[in-house]
Design an enzyme around this catalytic site. Structure first.
Site, mmCIF file in Angstrom:
data_model
loop_
_atom_site.group_PDB
_atom_site.id
_atom_site.type_symbol
_atom_site.label_atom_id
_atom_site.label_comp_id
_atom_site.label_asym_id
_atom_site.label_seq_id
_atom_site.Cartn_x
_atom_site.Cartn_y
_atom_site.Cartn_z
ATOM 1 N N GLY A 1 0.825 -1.206 0.000
ATOM 2 C CA GLY A 1 0.000 0.000 0.000
ATOM 3 C C GLY A 1 0.855 1.249 0.000
ATOM 4 N N GLY B 1 -0.286 4.279 0.253
ATOM 5 C CA GLY B 1 -1.139 5.360 0.756
ATOM 6 C C GLY B 1 -0.381 6.130 1.824
ATOM 7 N N PHE B 2 -1.118 6.818 2.685
ATOM 8 C CA PHE B 2 -0.457 7.631 3.715
ATOM 9 C C PHE B 2 0.433 6.791 4.620
ATOM 10 C CE2 PHE B 2 -3.978 10.547 2.737
ATOM 11 C CZ PHE B 2 -3.264 11.714 2.590
ATOM 12 N N GLY B 3 -0.075 5.622 5.045
ATOM 13 C CA GLY B 3 0.679 4.787 5.982
ATOM 14 C C GLY B 3 1.901 4.169 5.333
ATOM 15 N N GLU C 1 -18.006 18.316 2.126
ATOM 16 C CA GLU C 1 -17.086 18.949 1.171
ATOM 17 C C GLU C 1 -17.592 18.786 -0.258
ATOM 18 O OE1 GLU C 1 -13.269 17.214 2.269
ATOM 19 O OE2 GLU C 1 -12.969 18.759 3.781
ATOM 20 N N ASP D 1 -5.951 2.607 7.860
ATOM 21 C CA ASP D 1 -7.390 2.325 7.816
ATOM 22 C C ASP D 1 -7.727 0.847 7.944
ATOM 23 O OD1 ASP D 1 -7.886 4.989 7.453
ATOM 24 O OD2 ASP D 1 -8.758 4.807 5.444
ATOM 25 N N GLN E 1 -3.756 10.831 9.835
ATOM 26 C CA GLN E 1 -2.717 10.876 10.869
ATOM 27 C C GLN E 1 -2.437 9.533 11.551
ATOM 28 O OE1 GLN E 1 -0.265 12.773 11.881
ATOM 29 N NE2 GLN E 1 -0.693 14.186 10.216
HETATM 30 C C1 LIG Z 1 -12.876 11.456 0.018
HETATM 31 C C2 LIG Z 1 -11.987 11.308 1.224
HETATM 32 C C3 LIG Z 1 -11.643 12.418 1.971
HETATM 33 C C4 LIG Z 1 -10.810 12.288 3.082
HETATM 34 N N1 LIG Z 1 -10.476 13.405 3.788
HETATM 35 C C5 LIG Z 1 -9.619 13.305 4.826
HETATM 36 C C6 LIG Z 1 -9.185 14.464 5.514
HETATM 37 O O1 LIG Z 1 -9.580 15.582 5.207
HETATM 38 N N2 LIG Z 1 -8.303 14.294 6.556
HETATM 39 C C7 LIG Z 1 -7.854 13.062 6.905
HETATM 40 O O2 LIG Z 1 -7.041 12.954 7.828
HETATM 41 N N3 LIG Z 1 -8.247 11.943 6.288
HETATM 42 C C8 LIG Z 1 -9.115 12.034 5.246
HETATM 43 N N4 LIG Z 1 -9.518 10.901 4.580
HETATM 44 C C9 LIG Z 1 -9.074 9.580 5.087
HETATM 45 C C10 LIG Z 1 -7.663 9.268 4.659
HETATM 46 O O3 LIG Z 1 -7.474 9.525 3.294
HETATM 47 C C11 LIG Z 1 -7.378 7.800 5.002
HETATM 48 O O4 LIG Z 1 -7.586 7.615 6.374
HETATM 49 C C12 LIG Z 1 -5.961 7.430 4.633
HETATM 50 O O5 LIG Z 1 -5.784 7.489 3.234
HETATM 51 C C13 LIG Z 1 -5.610 6.036 5.150
HETATM 52 O O6 LIG Z 1 -4.294 5.752 4.791
HETATM 53 P P1 LIG Z 1 -3.834 4.244 4.534
HETATM 54 O O7 LIG Z 1 -2.385 4.299 4.272
HETATM 55 O O8 LIG Z 1 -4.340 3.368 5.618
HETATM 56 O O9 LIG Z 1 -4.636 3.798 3.218
HETATM 57 P P2 LIG Z 1 -4.751 4.486 1.806
HETATM 58 O O10 LIG Z 1 -4.225 5.871 1.796
HETATM 59 O O11 LIG Z 1 -6.163 4.265 1.383
HETATM 60 O O12 LIG Z 1 -3.798 3.616 0.879
HETATM 61 C C14 LIG Z 1 -4.013 2.248 0.665
HETATM 62 C C15 LIG Z 1 -3.212 1.832 -0.558
HETATM 63 O O13 LIG Z 1 -3.201 0.417 -0.615
HETATM 64 C C16 LIG Z 1 -3.343 -0.003 -1.949
HETATM 65 N N5 LIG Z 1 -3.903 -1.355 -1.927
HETATM 66 C C17 LIG Z 1 -5.060 -1.770 -1.395
HETATM 67 N N6 LIG Z 1 -5.208 -3.084 -1.524
HETATM 68 C C18 LIG Z 1 -4.102 -3.524 -2.174
HETATM 69 C C19 LIG Z 1 -3.669 -4.796 -2.601
HETATM 70 N N7 LIG Z 1 -4.377 -5.921 -2.388
HETATM 71 N N8 LIG Z 1 -2.488 -4.887 -3.248
HETATM 72 C C20 LIG Z 1 -1.743 -3.770 -3.485
HETATM 73 N N9 LIG Z 1 -2.103 -2.553 -3.087
HETATM 74 C C21 LIG Z 1 -3.269 -2.421 -2.440
HETATM 75 C C22 LIG Z 1 -4.271 1.028 -2.557
HETATM 76 O O14 LIG Z 1 -4.107 1.085 -3.975
HETATM 77 C C23 LIG Z 1 -3.802 2.318 -1.871
HETATM 78 O O15 LIG Z 1 -2.822 2.986 -2.622
HETATM 79 C C24 LIG Z 1 -10.337 11.011 3.456
HETATM 80 C C25 LIG Z 1 -10.685 9.876 2.720
HETATM 81 C C26 LIG Z 1 -11.501 10.031 1.598
HETATM 82 C C27 LIG Z 1 -11.868 8.813 0.793
#
Ligand SMILES: Cc1cc2nc3c(=O)[nH]c(=O)nc-3n(C[C@H](O)[C@H](O)[C@H](O)COP(=O)(O)OP(=O)(O)OC[C@H]3O[C@@H](n4cnc5c(N)ncnc54)[C@H](O)[C@@H]3O)c2cc1C
Length: 437
Positions: A15, A17-19, A174, A318, A337
């Site tokens: 992933g 994403g942010f994490g 939003e 998440d 965060q």
């Molecule tokens: C519309 C929207 C608005 C938001 N606004 C805010 C805000 O204003 N402030 C805030 O703090 N948070 C906000 N959030 C929440 C925030 O974006 C998430 O909490 C954050 O992105 C979680 O980070 P993460 O690293 O857990 O997952 P993510 O950032 O979702 O990243 C997960 C990654 O894993 C990859 N992935 C998933 N499954 C697989 C797999 N099987 N194989 C390979 N790759 C995979 C995906 O492609 C993705 O790139 C918002 C979310 C959304 C949807």
């Protein structure tokens, strides 16, 4: 298969994403090889997805190529592919279109996907707002509705120019504010022949107020602002089902049927309420039935963010059911965060283990919450109880989102686009994706 022996300790991060990005970056000076795997070749800044959906920004303003992010970090390799299975015993991942990949330590940061809560018609007739594809689908649908209405104005009476948004949390608020601005400031000028008094932006929330996670007075403030700008807000009413429309092409997407029986026909229906853990959580349970999940399918982790019984598997962001207060507090919210801080913590813990030391349990530092309602209007709440709203809140929201965006190019693009949009009342990204065969 890439061998797991005769090499440095390999950390595989699933992933970008942010994490995942935070974890990989924080391993910069640790003597490990990092492989970051993502199903997309770009990182999405999800907090600004609604701006793509409302044509305020374009896709590459809020996305960064993963290889570009790590170009200068020599211990990181990038794999484009979807992780289809995890073999916890053999410490190996199965990845689509890629050989199996062995790890010594795994950091699972696969995020979450939209949840439909089993409500009929959501998957078929509504669009989520969780990915770039979703944001583009919403933008496309709205812009096509206007083009169709220009050709067949009688369809406006069927609800063609209605956008119904389900979910009055930050995403719904939003999107509702942004859509209303797109209608009233931009599309009104693009389509002078259409009577936009018959267009509607309807925001539906089951609870009695908007912005549930914020202080009540900020939810009230958002409600007043949205209503004063022309958004219809329905509070205290759930959704019974989403109905589709027969016919090809359908005149409208369908209708939102509320629990009190009301029907809201709409050209575009957006499902902006709730998420559930990414399907990879289920793959982990397939690998080890002892893996526990909580509400929303989130994977239960210990105070050090690892899977109980598997210290080599960190689960963050998440997809994780992580808690504050040494694992005994409330579930952490699914926002950026906890993911970022969890990623940095996992990297520290990996470094400490390799150095033969230990780390304290994970402690989350709440930095507050923000949501924008539209031009010159946002609400912010800080951990010490201070709040900001109106223009000051909006400036704080703009500043923070610019700082948090990954990469100089994205920041510069977004700054220029926001400046352009603010002073010209225009939206340059109102493009319908070509569909020619
Ligand atoms: C519309 C929207 C608005 C938001 N606004 C805010 C805000 O204003 N402030 C805030 O703090 N948070 C906000 N959030 C929440 C925030 O974006 C998430 O909490 C954050 O992105 C979680 O980070 P993460 O690293 O857990 O997952 P993510 O950032 O979702 O990243 C997960 C990654 O894993 C990859 N992935 C998933 N499954 C697989 C797999 N099987 N194989 C390979 N790759 C995979 C995906 O492609 C993705 O790139 C918002 C979310 C959304 C949807």
């Amino acid at each position: 298969m890439l061998p797991a022996t005769n090499r440095r300790h390999r950390v595989v991060v699933v992933g970008a994403g942010f994490g995942g990005i935070a974890a990989a970056r924080a391993l910069r000076n640790t003597p490990v090889d990092v492989v970051i795997v993502d199903a997309h070749n770009f990182h999405t800044f999800q907090p600004l997805l609604y701006q793509v959906a409302t044509a305020g920004l374009d896709t590459d303003d809020i996305a960064s190529a993963v290889r570009g992010i790590f170009r200068r970090q020599h211990n990181v390799d990038v794999v484009l592919g979807r992780v289809a299975a995890v073999d916890i015993e053999r410490r190996t991942l199965t990845i689509t279109d890629h050989p199996p990949l062995a790890y010594d330590t795994l950091v699972l940061a696969a995020g979450a996907v939209s949840a439909d809560y089993g409500i009929a018609g959501v998957r078929e007739h509504a669009i989520g707002l969780k990915s770039m594809a979703d944001a583009l689908a919403v933008r496309d649908r709205v812009l096509r509705s206007f083009e169709r209405a220009a050709a067949q104005p009688e369809l406006v009476d069927d609800g063609l120019l209605t956008v119904a948004i389900v979910g009055g949390g930050p995403t719904g608020v939003e999107l509702a504010g942004g859509t209303q601005e797109l209608f009233s400031r931009v599309l009104r000028r693009d389509f002078p022949s259409l009577d936009l008094r018959r267009s509607r932006v309807v925001l539906i929330e089951a609870a009695d107020r908007l912005l549930g996670p914020f202080a009540p007075h900020l939810g009230d403030k958002a409600l007043r602002t949205l209503r004063s700008r022309g958004v219809e807000v329905v509070l205290g009413t759930g959704v019974d089902r989403i109905e589709g429309t027969a016919g090809e092409p359908p005149s409208v997407a369908g209708a939102v049927v509320l629990s009190d029986g009301r029907r809201i026909p709409a050209g575009t229906i957006v499902w902006a309420t709730g998420v559930t853990a990414a399907p990879l959580a289920q793959r982990l349970i397939d690998a080890d039935p002892a893996v526990q999940t909580t509400r929303g399918g989130r994977i239960v982790v210990g105070p050090d963010l690892t899977l109980p019984g598997h210290p080599e598997v960190f689960v963050i962001g998440d997809i994780a059911a992580s808690r504050d207060d040494q694992g005994h507090g409330d579930l952490l919210p699914q926002v950026a965060q906890p993911a970022i801080q969890g990623g940095r913590y996992a990297a520290r813990a990996i470094g400490a283990r390799l150095a033969g030391t230990t780390t304290e349990p994970f402690r989350y530092r709440d930095k507050g919450s923000m949501a924008t309602i539209g031009r010159n209007a946002a609400v912010c709440e800080f951990p010490n109880g201070w709040t900001l709203s109106g223009r000051l809140g909006w400036m704080a929201w703009l500043g923070l989102h610019l700082i948090e965006l990954v990469g100089f190019r994205n920041r510069a693009n977004v700054l220029v686009n926001w400046g352009w949009n603010y002073f010209t009342y225009d939206r340059g990204a109102r493009l319908i994706a070509p569909q020619e065969k």
